[in-house]
Motif scaffolding. Structure first.
Motif, PDB file in Angstrom:
ATOM      1  N   THR A 346       0.830  -1.210   0.000  1.00 18.84           N
ATOM      2  CA  THR A 346       0.000   0.000   0.000  1.00 18.84           C
ATOM      3  C   THR A 346       0.863   1.258   0.000  1.00 18.84           C
ATOM      4  O   THR A 346       0.587   2.215  -0.731  1.00 18.84           O
ATOM      5  CB  THR A 346      -0.919  -0.010   1.230  1.00 18.84           C
ATOM      6  N   ASN A 350       1.090   4.057  -2.892  1.00 20.83           N
ATOM      7  CA  ASN A 350       0.803   5.447  -2.553  1.00 20.83           C
ATOM      8  C   ASN A 350       1.877   6.393  -3.074  1.00 20.83           C
ATOM      9  O   ASN A 350       1.601   7.559  -3.386  1.00 20.83           O
ATOM     10  CB  ASN A 350       0.676   5.578  -1.033  1.00 20.83           C
ATOM     11  N   GLN A 374      -9.358  -2.435   2.565  1.00 18.45           N
ATOM     12  CA  GLN A 374      -9.476  -1.426   3.624  1.00 18.45           C
ATOM     13  C   GLN A 374      -8.266  -0.492   3.633  1.00 18.45           C
ATOM     14  O   GLN A 374      -8.406   0.717   3.828  1.00 18.45           O
ATOM     15  CB  GLN A 374      -9.631  -2.121   4.974  1.00 18.45           C
ATOM     16  N   THR A 377      -8.539   2.013   0.739  1.00 19.24           N
ATOM     17  CA  THR A 377      -9.628   2.995   0.817  1.00 19.24           C
ATOM     18  C   THR A 377      -9.545   3.864   2.065  1.00 19.24           C
ATOM     19  O   THR A 377     -10.456   4.667   2.324  1.00 19.24           O
ATOM     20  CB  THR A 377     -10.981   2.260   0.794  1.00 19.24           C
ATOM     21  N   GLU A 378      -8.476   3.700   2.861  1.00 20.51           N
ATOM     22  CA  GLU A 378      -8.291   4.549   4.039  1.00 20.51           C
ATOM     23  C   GLU A 378      -7.252   5.617   3.756  1.00 20.51           C
ATOM     24  O   GLU A 378      -6.280   5.377   3.025  1.00 20.51           O
ATOM     25  CB  GLU A 378      -7.837   3.696   5.235  1.00 20.51           C
ATOM     26  N   PRO A 379      -7.433   6.816   4.315  1.00 21.89           N
ATOM     27  CA  PRO A 379      -6.422   7.879   4.131  1.00 21.89           C
ATOM     28  C   PRO A 379      -5.068   7.444   4.672  1.00 21.89           C
ATOM     29  O   PRO A 379      -4.987   6.761   5.695  1.00 21.89           O
ATOM     30  CB  PRO A 379      -7.002   9.058   4.927  1.00 21.89           C
ATOM     31  N   GLN A 380      -3.994   7.839   3.987  1.00 23.63           N
ATOM     32  CA  GLN A 380      -2.632   7.453   4.360  1.00 23.63           C
ATOM     33  C   GLN A 380      -1.860   8.681   4.838  1.00 23.63           C
ATOM     34  O   GLN A 380      -1.517   9.556   4.045  1.00 23.63           O
ATOM     35  CB  GLN A 380      -1.918   6.824   3.155  1.00 23.63           C
ATOM     36  N   ALA A 385      -7.099   8.780   0.364  1.00 21.53           N
ATOM     37  CA  ALA A 385      -6.991   7.339   0.147  1.00 21.53           C
ATOM     38  C   ALA A 385      -6.598   7.054  -1.300  1.00 21.53           C
ATOM     39  O   ALA A 385      -6.877   7.842  -2.215  1.00 21.53           O
ATOM     40  CB  ALA A 385      -8.309   6.660   0.480  1.00 21.53           C
ATOM     41  N   SER A 388     -11.083   5.531  -4.026  1.00 19.51           N
ATOM     42  CA  SER A 388     -12.323   6.037  -3.438  1.00 19.51           C
ATOM     43  C   SER A 388     -13.214   4.851  -3.100  1.00 19.51           C
ATOM     44  O   SER A 388     -13.260   3.866  -3.837  1.00 19.51           O
ATOM     45  CB  SER A 388     -13.034   6.966  -4.437  1.00 19.51           C
ATOM     46  N   ASP A 428     -16.092  10.900   0.679  1.00 18.83           N
ATOM     47  CA  ASP A 428     -15.674  10.344  -0.616  1.00 18.83           C
ATOM     48  C   ASP A 428     -15.988  11.354  -1.714  1.00 18.83           C
ATOM     49  O   ASP A 428     -16.939  11.206  -2.494  1.00 18.83           O
ATOM     50  CB  ASP A 428     -16.401   9.022  -0.862  1.00 18.83           C
TER      51      ASP A 428
END
Length: 483
Positions: A346, A350, A374, A377-380, A385, A388, A428
């Motif tokens: 991930t 990113n 998960q 789709t989660e902010p890093q 994210a 979306s 989103d």
């Protein structure tokens, strides 16, 4: 008298019964003896046939053993084999001679190493003398503005502090020994002698020596697929390594780090070595950059990992190195996921600015897991994210094989409270009303009216917010609802 007659008449049937029983026993015994006789006759025939077969000539049938023409032909064949063996024997030497030659070779190699050390020392000395000569020349041109003693002192200090790098030594080699390189007739003779020696070793089945000679051939004339096919087409003595594997081992042994084999040879090498289960050799080749990396090379390692779980982690690690070197970002991420390194994959995705939404979905669909979805789709770390939520769910629900994964994600939001699902939808910003309406519609078709109702309720309650515009988008949403 009458009593004796009666006794005889009554005992006669009993004697007849006894005789009949005895006759039956004899007939059964005769039958058994006859069967045993037949078996003994068959065994005698087999023994006789076996003795006859032991007198046959090896390689010939019974009919050929009795045919004079076939015998003459077989005799000529044996004589030809004997002549070939005697001819090969004439080219061989005794073990004592071989041992003596090996000793001389080792002594010559040690002497060569000593000369190389002395040669390098003289190269460094030459470089330093050239440095002094250049400084003295410039000092004369500058009309001796600095005293000679001071100049010499500064030069000695510079020489003491300066190390000659390997690149400098190679440049010295090119400059000093350029005339020593074989050219023209000398080079042609060198190549001819090398090829003749290779053919001699190969024809005499000395495949290990021939492989080393091929790997060290001038200008790499024998480091190619044609030579590989020669080794591929022969078999070594029982219990020895296959000639093809010896060829590839020699190629890696003599290849310099960073100077990889050709792309075709690299592929064939990895296929051969993996076939013989030597993953350590592949690891050495990849980590020392002795192969030409390509997408196909990485795919071979991934395929081997899928078929051999015991070495899967090692093969996937090597495939990751190759994919990353070839800038194949999505395959790099996928190989990380297959190793279970979801967080690393991930983070890698990113930081890859060239990865598109389709690329990320490609990785997700081939390494399908709720944990990866998960993470994507989660902010890093304060950033948006990678995927979306609405876009990912809409795409997954459109794929019959991935619908379950999308439903699991939505269920995870609902299970942690309706407020979390509402928060995810509101944040989103990359998914339009149409996208979420499509998600609700597909959930309804999959008999998940609970999820469909939850999504639609959130959208309707947020009319006029950043998700729904007051007019056009709201109208479009209501159109979806009433349809």
């Amino acid at each position: 008298m009458a009593q004796q007659t009666l006794t005889a008449s009554t005992s006669h049937p009993k004697s007849l019964t006894t005789c009949q029983g005895r006759a039956a026993e004899l007939r059964e015994r005769i039958s058994v003896i006859q069967r045993e006789t037949v078996e003994l006759e068959e065994e005698i025939k087999r023994q006789k046939l076996s003795r006859e077969q032991s007198t046959w000539i090896p390689g010939l049938t019974v009919a050929e053993s009795e045919d004079p023409e076939a015998l003459d032909k077989h005799l000529k064949h044996l004589e030809a084999q004997r002549a070939a063996l005697l001819d090969r024997k004439s080219h061989c030497v005794s073990l004592e001679v071989k041992t003596e030659l090996d000793t001389k070779l080792q002594a010559a190699e040690r002497h060569r190493d000593q000369l190389n050390i002395e040669n390098n020392r003289r190269k460094v000395l030459y470089e330093r003398l050239r440095f002094v000569s250049d400084r003295l020349s410039s000092w004369e041109e500058e009309k001796q503005q600095v005293p000679l003693e001071e100049l010499l002192g500064s030069m000695l200090e510079n020489i003491r502090l300066t190390n000659v790098r390997d690149d400098d030594v190679r440049s010295i080699d090119a400059e000093l020994f350029e005339d020593d390189e074989p050219t023209g007739v000398d080079e042609s003779k060198l190549l001819t002698d090398h090829l003749d020696r290779f053919i001699e070793l190969f024809d005499s089945a000395q495949y290990e020596e021939a492989a080393l000679l091929a790997a060290r051939s001038p200008r790499g004339v024998l480091r190619n697929l044609n030579t590989m096919e020669m080794f591929k087409g022969v078999k070594g003595p029982p219990g020895s390594l296959p000639p093809l594997l010896l060829f590839f081992q020699a190629q890696l042994m003599t290849a310099l780090a960073g100077e990889g084999l050709s792309a075709d040879l690299s592929l064939q090498l990895v296929l051969c070595v993996l076939q013989h289960g030597d993953t350590q050799l592949v690891t050495h080749a990849v980590t020392n950059n002795k192969l030409t990396f390509s997408e196909e090379l990485g795919d071979i390692l991934v395929e081997h990992a899928q078929k051999n779980p015991a070495v899967a982690n090692m093969c996937l690690t090597l495939a990751t190195v190759i994919y990353e070197a070839c800038r194949l970002d999505r395959k790099t991420a996928l190989s990380m996921c297959r190793r279970g390194l979801l967080h690393s994959a991930t983070e890698f995705m990113n930081h890859c600015k060239d990865l598109t939404f389709e690329d990320c979905m490609w990785v997700l669909c081939r390494s399908s897991s709720l944990s990866l979805l998960q993470l994507l789709t989660e902010p890093q770390r304060g950033q948006a994210a990678i995927l979306s939520v609405g876009g990912a769910c809409s795409t997954l629900l459109a794929d019959p094989q991935q619908q379950k994964l999308a439903l699991q994600l939505l269920d995870s939001f609902v299970s942690r409270g309706r407020g979390l699902l509402e928060e995810m939808i509101l944040e989103d910003s990359r998914s339009t009303v149409d996208v979420w309406a499509n998600v609700a519609s597909r959930c309804s078709k999959l008999n998940r009216a609970d999820l469909s109702l939850a999504v639609l309720t959130i959208l309707l309650n947020q009319s006029g917010t950043r998700v729904l515009s007051p007019d056009l988008e709201g109208a479009r949403l209501m159109e979806h609802v009433f349809l």
